[in-house]
Design a protein around this motif. Structure first.
Motif, PDB file in Angstrom:
ATOM      1  N   ASN A   1       0.779  -1.158  -0.052  1.00 14.54           N
ATOM      2  CA  ASN A   1      -0.067   0.107  -0.026  1.00 14.54           C
ATOM      3  C   ASN A   1       0.889   1.091   0.064  1.00 14.54           C
ATOM      4  OD1 ASN A   1      -2.442  -1.321  -0.060  1.00 14.54           O
ATOM      5  ND2 ASN A   1      -2.259  -1.795   2.286  1.00 14.54           N
ATOM      6  N   ALA A   2       2.003   1.291  -0.596  1.00 13.90           N
ATOM      7  CA  ALA A   2       2.896   2.282  -0.810  1.00 13.90           C
ATOM      8  C   ALA A   2       2.264   3.610  -1.348  1.00 13.90           C
ATOM      9  CB  ALA A   2       4.275   1.940  -1.421  1.00 13.90           C
ATOM     10  N   LYS A   3       2.564   4.702  -1.121  1.00 10.84           N
ATOM     11  CA  LYS A   3       2.019   5.835  -1.650  1.00 10.84           C
ATOM     12  C   LYS A   3       2.638   5.830  -3.433  1.00 10.84           C
ATOM     13  CE  LYS A   3      -0.071  10.112  -1.391  1.00 10.84           C
ATOM     14  NZ  LYS A   3      -1.424  10.047  -1.142  1.00 10.84           N
ATOM     15  N   GLU A   4       3.805   5.774  -3.255  1.00 10.23           N
ATOM     16  CA  GLU A   4       4.403   5.763  -4.700  1.00 10.23           C
ATOM     17  C   GLU A   4       5.397   4.585  -4.906  1.00 10.23           C
ATOM     18  OE1 GLU A   4       3.979  10.481  -5.797  1.00 10.23           O
ATOM     19  OE2 GLU A   4       5.949   9.583  -6.005  1.00 10.23           O
ATOM     20  N   ILE A   5       5.827   4.428  -6.311  1.00 17.94           N
ATOM     21  CA  ILE A   5       6.852   3.268  -6.362  1.00 17.94           C
ATOM     22  C   ILE A   5       7.654   4.018  -7.484  1.00 17.94           C
ATOM     23  CG2 ILE A   5       7.330   1.001  -7.076  1.00 17.94           C
ATOM     24  CD1 ILE A   5       4.826  -0.025  -6.036  1.00 17.94           C
ATOM     25  N   HIS A   6       9.008   3.706  -7.472  1.00 23.41           N
ATOM     26  CA  HIS A   6       9.910   4.381  -8.222  1.00 23.41           C
ATOM     27  C   HIS A   6      10.842   3.534  -8.517  1.00 23.41           C
ATOM     28  CE1 HIS A   6       8.303   8.602  -8.543  1.00 23.41           C
ATOM     29  NE2 HIS A   6       8.172   8.310  -7.295  1.00 23.41           N
ATOM     30  N   LEU A   7      11.076   2.885  -9.889  1.00 21.89           N
ATOM     31  CA  LEU A   7      11.683   1.577 -10.149  1.00 21.89           C
ATOM     32  C   LEU A   7      12.301   1.922 -11.462  1.00 21.89           C
ATOM     33  CD1 LEU A   7      11.710  -1.281  -9.183  1.00 21.89           C
ATOM     34  CD2 LEU A   7       9.971  -1.898 -11.056  1.00 21.89           C
ATOM     35  N   MET A   8      13.747   1.282 -11.391  1.00 21.51           N
ATOM     36  CA  MET A   8      14.437   1.405 -12.652  1.00 21.51           C
ATOM     37  C   MET A   8      14.483  -0.050 -13.253  1.00 21.51           C
ATOM     38  SD  MET A   8      18.753   2.327 -13.008  1.00 21.51           S
ATOM     39  CE  MET A   8      18.471   3.863 -12.380  1.00 21.51           C
ATOM     40  N   HIS A   9      14.290  -0.165 -14.532  1.00 25.71           N
ATOM     41  CA  HIS A   9      14.624  -1.365 -15.033  1.00 25.71           C
ATOM     42  C   HIS A   9      15.112  -1.350 -16.471  1.00 25.71           C
ATOM     43  CE1 HIS A   9      13.525  -5.750 -15.401  1.00 25.71           C
ATOM     44  NE2 HIS A   9      12.902  -5.599 -14.366  1.00 25.71           N
ATOM     45  N   THR A  10      15.475  -2.372 -17.235  1.00 22.79           N
ATOM     46  CA  THR A  10      16.200  -2.282 -18.547  1.00 22.79           C
ATOM     47  C   THR A  10      14.848  -1.901 -19.617  1.00 22.79           C
ATOM     48  OG1 THR A  10      16.907  -3.610 -20.313  1.00 22.79           O
ATOM     49  CG2 THR A  10      16.035  -4.807 -18.477  1.00 22.79           C
ATOM     50  N   SER A  11      15.081  -1.166 -20.328  1.00 20.17           N
ATOM     51  CA  SER A  11      13.983  -0.816 -21.395  1.00 20.17           C
ATOM     52  C   SER A  11      13.774  -2.028 -22.239  1.00 20.17           C
ATOM     53  CB  SER A  11      14.457   0.239 -22.360  1.00 20.17           C
ATOM     54  OG  SER A  11      15.779  -0.039 -23.125  1.00 20.17           O
ATOM     55  N   LYS A  12      14.524  -2.902 -22.324  1.00 19.21           N
ATOM     56  CA  LYS A  12      14.213  -4.382 -22.979  1.00 19.21           C
ATOM     57  C   LYS A  12      13.068  -5.303 -22.454  1.00 19.21           C
ATOM     58  CE  LYS A  12      18.856  -4.405 -24.800  1.00 19.21           C
ATOM     59  NZ  LYS A  12      20.227  -4.972 -24.889  1.00 19.21           N
ATOM     60  N   ASN A  13      12.847  -5.277 -21.052  1.00 21.93           N
ATOM     61  CA  ASN A  13      11.856  -6.222 -20.383  1.00 21.93           C
ATOM     62  C   ASN A  13      10.645  -5.829 -21.188  1.00 21.93           C
ATOM     63  OD1 ASN A  13       9.695  -4.995 -18.324  1.00 21.93           O
ATOM     64  ND2 ASN A  13      11.387  -3.448 -18.201  1.00 21.93           N
ATOM     65  N   ASN A  14       9.638  -6.896 -21.103  1.00 21.14           N
ATOM     66  CA  ASN A  14       7.978  -6.624 -21.597  1.00 21.14           C
ATOM     67  C   ASN A  14       7.219  -7.159 -20.457  1.00 21.14           C
ATOM     68  OD1 ASN A  14       8.705  -9.401 -21.808  1.00 21.14           O
ATOM     69  ND2 ASN A  14       8.304  -9.425 -23.887  1.00 21.14           N
ATOM     70  N   HIS A  15       7.644  -7.503 -19.298  1.00 21.54           N
ATOM     71  CA  HIS A  15       6.686  -7.786 -18.163  1.00 21.54           C
ATOM     72  C   HIS A  15       6.517  -6.734 -17.081  1.00 21.54           C
ATOM     73  CE1 HIS A  15      10.827  -8.531 -16.549  1.00 21.54           C
ATOM     74  NE2 HIS A  15      10.234  -8.232 -15.429  1.00 21.54           N
ATOM     75  N   LEU A  16       7.136  -5.745 -17.049  1.00 19.58           N
ATOM     76  CA  LEU A  16       6.953  -4.865 -15.677  1.00 19.58           C
ATOM     77  C   LEU A  16       5.622  -4.043 -15.829  1.00 19.58           C
ATOM     78  CD1 LEU A  16       8.004  -3.516 -13.361  1.00 19.58           C
ATOM     79  CD2 LEU A  16       9.217  -1.776 -14.862  1.00 19.58           C
ATOM     80  N   ILE A  17       5.388  -3.575 -17.160  1.00 17.95           N
ATOM     81  CA  ILE A  17       4.145  -2.604 -17.055  1.00 17.95           C
ATOM     82  C   ILE A  17       2.871  -3.708 -16.859  1.00 17.95           C
ATOM     83  CG2 ILE A  17       2.891  -0.985 -18.202  1.00 17.95           C
ATOM     84  CD1 ILE A  17       5.544  -0.080 -16.971  1.00 17.95           C
ATOM     85  N   PRO A  18       2.646  -4.673 -17.692  1.00 18.80           N
ATOM     86  CA  PRO A  18       1.595  -5.437 -17.476  1.00 18.80           C
ATOM     87  C   PRO A  18       1.342  -5.982 -16.035  1.00 18.80           C
ATOM     88  CG  PRO A  18       2.792  -6.176 -19.569  1.00 18.80           C
ATOM     89  CD  PRO A  18       3.789  -5.115 -18.787  1.00 18.80           C
ATOM     90  N   PHE A  19       2.527  -6.405 -15.392  1.00 13.10           N
ATOM     91  CA  PHE A  19       2.622  -6.984 -13.983  1.00 13.10           C
ATOM     92  C   PHE A  19       2.045  -5.745 -13.037  1.00 13.10           C
ATOM     93  CE2 PHE A  19       4.278  -8.093  -9.737  1.00 13.10           C
ATOM     94  CZ  PHE A  19       4.391  -9.443  -9.906  1.00 13.10           C
ATOM     95  N   ALA A  20       2.509  -4.633 -13.092  1.00  8.41           N
ATOM     96  CA  ALA A  20       1.929  -3.400 -12.478  1.00  8.41           C
ATOM     97  C   ALA A  20       0.779  -3.069 -12.646  1.00  8.41           C
ATOM     98  CB  ALA A  20       3.016  -2.252 -12.650  1.00  8.41           C
ATOM     99  N   ASN A  21       0.106  -3.225 -13.995  1.00  8.99           N
ATOM    100  CA  ASN A  21      -0.980  -2.978 -14.288  1.00  8.99           C
ATOM    101  C   ASN A  21      -2.180  -3.881 -13.744  1.00  8.99           C
ATOM    102  OD1 ASN A  21      -0.211  -1.626 -17.422  1.00  8.99           O
ATOM    103  ND2 ASN A  21      -0.419  -0.747 -15.561  1.00  8.99           N
ATOM    104  N   GLU A  22      -1.552  -5.137 -13.603  1.00  8.63           N
ATOM    105  CA  GLU A  22      -2.396  -6.306 -12.991  1.00  8.63           C
ATOM    106  C   GLU A  22      -2.854  -6.098 -11.773  1.00  8.63           C
ATOM    107  OE1 GLU A  22      -0.517  -9.739 -14.031  1.00  8.63           O
ATOM    108  OE2 GLU A  22      -0.856  -9.808 -16.310  1.00  8.63           O
ATOM    109  N   HIS A  23      -1.836  -5.466 -10.918  1.00 11.97           N
ATOM    110  CA  HIS A  23      -1.983  -5.163  -9.663  1.00 11.97           C
ATOM    111  C   HIS A  23      -2.511  -3.956  -9.250  1.00 11.97           C
ATOM    112  CE1 HIS A  23       0.827  -8.799  -9.533  1.00 11.97           C
ATOM    113  NE2 HIS A  23       0.424  -9.006  -8.183  1.00 11.97           N
ATOM    114  N   GLY A  24      -3.068  -3.259 -10.220  1.00  8.69           N
ATOM    115  CA  GLY A  24      -3.642  -1.780  -9.845  1.00  8.69           C
ATOM    116  C   GLY A  24      -2.821  -0.729  -9.818  1.00  8.69           C
ATOM    117  N   TRP A  25      -1.566  -0.648 -10.612  1.00  9.80           N
ATOM    118  CA  TRP A  25      -0.859   0.401 -10.544  1.00  9.80           C
ATOM    119  C   TRP A  25      -0.752   1.050 -11.974  1.00  9.80           C
ATOM    120  CZ3 TRP A  25       1.452   2.229  -6.114  1.00  9.80           C
ATOM    121  CH2 TRP A  25       1.352   1.314  -4.811  1.00  9.80           C
ATOM    122  N   ASP A  26      -0.805   2.363 -12.073  1.00 14.49           N
ATOM    123  CA  ASP A  26      -0.502   2.790 -13.126  1.00 14.49           C
ATOM    124  C   ASP A  26       0.780   3.332 -13.383  1.00 14.49           C
ATOM    125  OD1 ASP A  26      -3.254   2.469 -14.261  1.00 14.49           O
ATOM    126  OD2 ASP A  26      -3.837   4.512 -14.103  1.00 14.49           O
TER     127      ASP A  26
END
Length: 232
Positions: free
Chosen positions: A167-192
């Motif tokens: 229930n964090a207020k914000e999440i700031h994350l660095m990741h390789t631009s080559k990944n294709n799982h980060l955004i779908p994973f976050a969206n599935e958990h209710g994060w934009d």
């Protein structure tokens, strides 16, 4: 570690928020871990990139870190967390599975306390994410440069599971631009998400498989927020 103090260091010691270039210098001076584990993908974020990213976060939250408990997950020497602390964070928690990294982070704290009078509540936690119970307070700002999974498949998943189920207020994350799982994973958990920075990350030749002295890879720094709390 004591270094020759400058006028701008004295200003920071007296409570002034550091300028971007001065923050980059301070973060670059933090002690480095000598022994690193390839499986953990222990690459320290360069000081200039860390400073740029933290300043982007600072601007995005209205120039006020004072309301946030910052949690640096996979902290290494603490460069990201201490950067937020120097920008005025209310408190700081540094978490890493490597006990040696935690000891180096403690040396970073000592260096900053001696040279710029950093004096906030700091908690050090040596714990294996996914195996140990980690509490994330509701008003936290999480910052992390996790393993990207280039050496061990899904090495980032324990951290992603922890932060996106929090229930964090914000999440700031660095990741390789080559990944294709980060955004779908976050969206599935209710994060934009908002893309904060795209940049080249310098990777020094630390491990035996490195053939060249230094290489670079493109990274993206993301901000994640719950829709009701973020920008429309």
């Amino acid at each position: 570690m004591t270094i020759k103090k400058t006028a701008w260091m004295e200003k920071i010691a007296n409570g002034e928020i550091p300028k971007n270039k001065h923050l980059a210098i301070l973060l670059s001076l933090l002690p480095q871990q000598e022994k690193r584990t390839l499986e953990l993908e222990q690459y320290t974020t360069p000081g200039n990139l860390a400073s740029r990213w933290i300043n982007e976060i600072y601007n995005s939250i209205g120039n006020d870190f004072a309301n946030y408990h910052v949690i640096d997950i996979g902290c290494g020497n603490g460069i990201l967390g201490f950067g937020c602390a120097l920008m005025g964070a209310k408190s700081l928690t540094l978490i890493d599975s490597d006990s040696e990294a935690i000891e180096i982070a403690k040396k970073s704290q000592q260096m900053l306390a001696e040279n710029v009078n950093l004096d906030i509540e700091i908690n050090f936690i040596n714990a294996h994410i996914g195996k140990s119970a980690i509490h994330i307070p509701d008003n936290s700002l999480i910052i992390s440069n996790p393993p990207w999974g280039t050496q061990k498949y899904k090495a980032d998943r324990p951290i992603l599971n922890l932060i996106f189920n929090s229930n964090a207020k914000e999440i700031h994350l660095m990741h390789t631009s080559k990944n294709n799982h980060l955004i779908p994973f976050a969206n599935e958990h209710g994060w934009d998400e908002i893309k904060m920075i795209k940049a080249d990350f310098m990777i020094p030749a630390l491990y035996e498989h490195h053939q060249r002295k230094n290489t670079t890879t493109e990274i993206i720094c993301w901000k994640f927020f719950k829709p009701s709390e973020g920008e429309v």
